[in-house]
Design a protein around this motif. Sequence first.
Motif, PDB file in Angstrom:
ATOM      1  N   GLY A   1       1.228  -0.922  -0.176  1.00 54.98           N
ATOM      2  CA  GLY A   1      -0.365   0.001   0.314  1.00 54.98           C
ATOM      3  C   GLY A   1       0.827   0.729  -0.039  1.00 54.98           C
ATOM      4  N   VAL A   2       0.878   2.284  -0.191  1.00 56.38           N
ATOM      5  CA  VAL A   2       0.988   3.684   0.017  1.00 56.38           C
ATOM      6  C   VAL A   2       0.140   4.520   0.452  1.00 56.38           C
ATOM      7  N   ALA A   3       0.612   5.101   1.487  1.00 47.94           N
ATOM      8  CA  ALA A   3       0.372   6.012   2.281  1.00 47.94           C
ATOM      9  C   ALA A   3       0.148   7.820   1.600  1.00 47.94           C
ATOM     10  N   PHE A   4      -0.497   8.481   1.617  1.00 49.56           N
ATOM     11  CA  PHE A   4      -0.283   9.895   0.966  1.00 49.56           C
ATOM     12  C   PHE A   4      -0.308  10.974   2.603  1.00 49.56           C
ATOM     13  N   ASP A   5       0.573  11.673   1.786  1.00 49.38           N
ATOM     14  CA  ASP A   5       1.348  12.604   2.378  1.00 49.38           C
ATOM     15  C   ASP A   5      -0.064  13.200   3.443  1.00 49.38           C
ATOM     16  N   ARG A   6      -0.243  13.224   4.815  1.00 49.63           N
ATOM     17  CA  ARG A   6      -1.453  13.632   5.995  1.00 49.63           C
ATOM     18  C   ARG A   6      -1.180  15.458   4.898  1.00 49.63           C
ATOM     19  N   SER A   7      -0.951  16.016   4.418  1.00 48.06           N
ATOM     20  CA  SER A   7      -0.987  17.762   4.234  1.00 48.06           C
ATOM     21  C   SER A   7      -1.882  17.470   3.432  1.00 48.06           C
ATOM     22  N   LEU A   8      -2.098  16.051   2.970  1.00 48.99           N
ATOM     23  CA  LEU A   8      -2.645  16.828   1.777  1.00 48.99           C
ATOM     24  C   LEU A   8      -4.159  17.222   1.621  1.00 48.99           C
ATOM     25  N   VAL A   9      -4.618  16.741   3.518  1.00 43.47           N
ATOM     26  CA  VAL A   9      -5.520  16.024   3.850  1.00 43.47           C
ATOM     27  C   VAL A   9      -6.628  17.381   5.042  1.00 43.47           C
ATOM     28  N   ARG A  10      -5.418  18.067   5.091  1.00 40.15           N
ATOM     29  CA  ARG A  10      -5.041  19.298   6.806  1.00 40.15           C
ATOM     30  C   ARG A  10      -6.241  19.786   6.026  1.00 40.15           C
ATOM     31  N   ASN A  11      -6.823  20.531   4.793  1.00 42.37           N
ATOM     32  CA  ASN A  11      -8.292  21.323   4.461  1.00 42.37           C
ATOM     33  C   ASN A  11      -8.956  20.429   4.049  1.00 42.37           C
ATOM     34  N   VAL A  12      -9.191  19.647   4.178  1.00 40.64           N
ATOM     35  CA  VAL A  12     -10.124  18.913   4.168  1.00 40.64           C
ATOM     36  C   VAL A  12     -10.884  17.852   4.610  1.00 40.64           C
ATOM     37  N   VAL A  13     -12.155  18.302   4.985  1.00 40.52           N
ATOM     38  CA  VAL A  13     -13.353  17.858   5.898  1.00 40.52           C
ATOM     39  C   VAL A  13     -14.247  16.414   5.028  1.00 40.52           C
ATOM     40  N   PHE A  14     -14.366  15.574   5.888  1.00 42.77           N
ATOM     41  CA  PHE A  14     -15.038  14.657   5.179  1.00 42.77           C
ATOM     42  C   PHE A  14     -16.281  13.778   5.508  1.00 42.77           C
ATOM     43  N   ALA A  15     -17.439  14.338   5.142  1.00 39.75           N
ATOM     44  CA  ALA A  15     -18.751  13.863   5.976  1.00 39.75           C
ATOM     45  C   ALA A  15     -19.255  13.206   4.852  1.00 39.75           C
ATOM     46  N   GLN A  16     -20.481  12.953   5.537  1.00 39.80           N
ATOM     47  CA  GLN A  16     -21.697  12.181   5.149  1.00 39.80           C
ATOM     48  C   GLN A  16     -22.201  12.844   4.601  1.00 39.80           C
ATOM     49  N   HIS A  17     -23.092  13.125   3.286  1.00 46.69           N
ATOM     50  CA  HIS A  17     -24.103  13.570   2.839  1.00 46.69           C
ATOM     51  C   HIS A  17     -24.649  12.891   1.626  1.00 46.69           C
ATOM     52  N   ASN A  18     -26.158  12.830   1.522  1.00 45.38           N
ATOM     53  CA  ASN A  18     -26.810  11.762   1.094  1.00 45.38           C
ATOM     54  C   ASN A  18     -27.545  13.209  -0.152  1.00 45.38           C
ATOM     55  N   LEU A  19     -27.188  13.331  -1.569  1.00 51.36           N
ATOM     56  CA  LEU A  19     -27.676  13.642  -2.476  1.00 51.36           C
ATOM     57  C   LEU A  19     -29.003  13.818  -2.801  1.00 51.36           C
ATOM     58  N   ALA A  20     -29.441  12.833  -2.395  1.00 52.52           N
ATOM     59  CA  ALA A  20     -31.032  12.648  -2.879  1.00 52.52           C
ATOM     60  C   ALA A  20     -32.264  13.064  -1.813  1.00 52.52           C
ATOM     61  N   SER A  21     -31.185  14.008  -0.427  1.00 53.52           N
ATOM     62  CA  SER A  21     -32.400  13.683   0.834  1.00 53.52           C
ATOM     63  C   SER A  21     -32.059  15.015   1.670  1.00 53.52           C
ATOM     64  N   GLU A  22     -30.769  15.606   1.274  1.00 55.73           N
ATOM     65  CA  GLU A  22     -29.838  16.572   2.078  1.00 55.73           C
ATOM     66  C   GLU A  22     -29.595  18.049   1.149  1.00 55.73           C
ATOM     67  N   GLY A  23     -29.590  19.128   2.181  1.00 57.68           N
ATOM     68  CA  GLY A  23     -30.251  20.251   1.401  1.00 57.68           C
ATOM     69  C   GLY A  23     -28.257  20.776   1.330  1.00 57.68           C
ATOM     70  N   SER A  24     -28.092  22.080   0.911  1.00 56.18           N
ATOM     71  CA  SER A  24     -26.974  22.500   0.870  1.00 56.18           C
ATOM     72  C   SER A  24     -26.495  22.976   2.155  1.00 56.18           C
ATOM     73  N   PHE A  25     -25.464  22.856   2.094  1.00 57.45           N
ATOM     74  CA  PHE A  25     -24.485  23.123   3.547  1.00 57.45           C
ATOM     75  C   PHE A  25     -23.110  24.344   3.691  1.00 57.45           C
ATOM     76  N   ASN A  26     -22.844  24.511   2.298  1.00 51.15           N
ATOM     77  CA  ASN A  26     -21.918  26.236   2.121  1.00 51.15           C
ATOM     78  C   ASN A  26     -22.831  26.471   0.413  1.00 51.15           C
ATOM     79  N   GLU A  27     -21.675  27.640   0.536  1.00 49.41           N
ATOM     80  CA  GLU A  27     -21.670  28.736  -0.773  1.00 49.41           C
ATOM     81  C   GLU A  27     -20.395  27.594  -1.150  1.00 49.41           C
ATOM     82  N   PHE A  28     -20.262  27.331  -2.681  1.00 46.43           N
ATOM     83  CA  PHE A  28     -18.574  27.156  -2.799  1.00 46.43           C
ATOM     84  C   PHE A  28     -18.363  27.618  -4.151  1.00 46.43           C
ATOM     85  N   HIS A  29     -17.221  28.126  -4.565  1.00 46.08           N
ATOM     86  CA  HIS A  29     -16.415  27.911  -5.347  1.00 46.08           C
ATOM     87  C   HIS A  29     -16.831  28.112  -6.438  1.00 46.08           C
ATOM     88  N   LEU A  30     -15.842  25.663  -6.540  1.00 46.96           N
ATOM     89  CA  LEU A  30     -15.795  24.898  -7.159  1.00 46.96           C
ATOM     90  C   LEU A  30     -17.039  23.855  -6.704  1.00 46.96           C
TER      91      LEU A  30
END
Length: 290
Positions: A197-226
């Motif tokens: 296996g390979v472990a990717f550099d943790r610095s790449l996820v320093r600014n990442v928030v992983f969260a469960q979200h269902n596109l079929a039933s949940e609403g908007s949670f922020n405003e995005f540029h991309l």
Amino acid sequence: MAVRPKRSESLSTRRREAVDVEKIELDCLLEAVHSRYGFDFREYAPASLRRRINRRVQLEGLPTISALQERLLREPPLMEQLLLDLSINVTAMFRDPSFYATLRRHVVPLLKTWPFTRAWVAGCSTGEEVYSLAIVLHEEGLYERARIYATDINEEVLERARLGVFPLAKMQDYTRNYIAGGGTRAFSDYYTSAYDGVAFDRSLVRNVVFAQHNLASEGSFNEFHLILCRNVMIYFERSLQERVFDLFDDSLVRLGILGLGTKESLRTSERAPKYEELDPRERVYRKVKA
Ligand SMILES: C[S@@+](CC[C@H](N)C(=O)[O-])C[C@H]1O[C@@H](n2cnc3c(N)ncnc32)[C@H](O)[C@@H]1O
């Protein structure tokens, strides 16, 4: 009096009836899953749903979809299994490299006009797309002032995404993709290998928030540029695709960018007139009207 199919009924009529019964069973199961667990697959493309659910019926040694429904209602672990069956998690780093070339060429210059980048990767699966985007933003000098929200319906794949450990055997392909997508550094600088296996550099996820979200039933949670949502809506029916386009529209800032990839298109959507195409092949759009 017992109700039986008439003797005179042809084979094709009986086959049609069996298909009708299966459809009723499938609809009932989807309703039951929605009521019991809140997962809404009612507007997913039926052919692929039916195939996957029938596969689970067989693997569990059950006679019918109704029998599967019966067990699902009482056995949450079986629901977790079905969720894995239904959420097709195939992904890759720098998947469709030309999309990343477009990001670098057409999207990065626009992102640079904002003081901060908020990005949403919707349906991120096991995270390969998120690490790829993080690498692009890092190389383009945008990562330090960026936040990536990476979401998926499936908590199990998110757990793997958070870990950031991928098979060593895939790295040759991923390196090729990275270069084809405009990468110029040594791809191996981004990870350390251990066994297979390979472990990717943790610095790449320093600014990442992983969260469960269902596109079929949940609403908007922020405003995005991309917003990136590739290879997800192909599994949705038209009505659900429209609702998800609405969700993305509500979640984009004015002049925000939506990247759909080659498999999906905004063209037939009611929202289309509000967007200009930045890249018609890669289906990258910019919201030009609020
Ligand atoms: C084929 S993968 C695509 C992964 C990645 N975007 C890519 O292009 O490589 C589709 C992902 O969409 C997720 N998904 C399916 N339905 C979803 C929903 N309603 N809400 C959020 N994610 C969903 C699945 O769990 C799966 O991880």
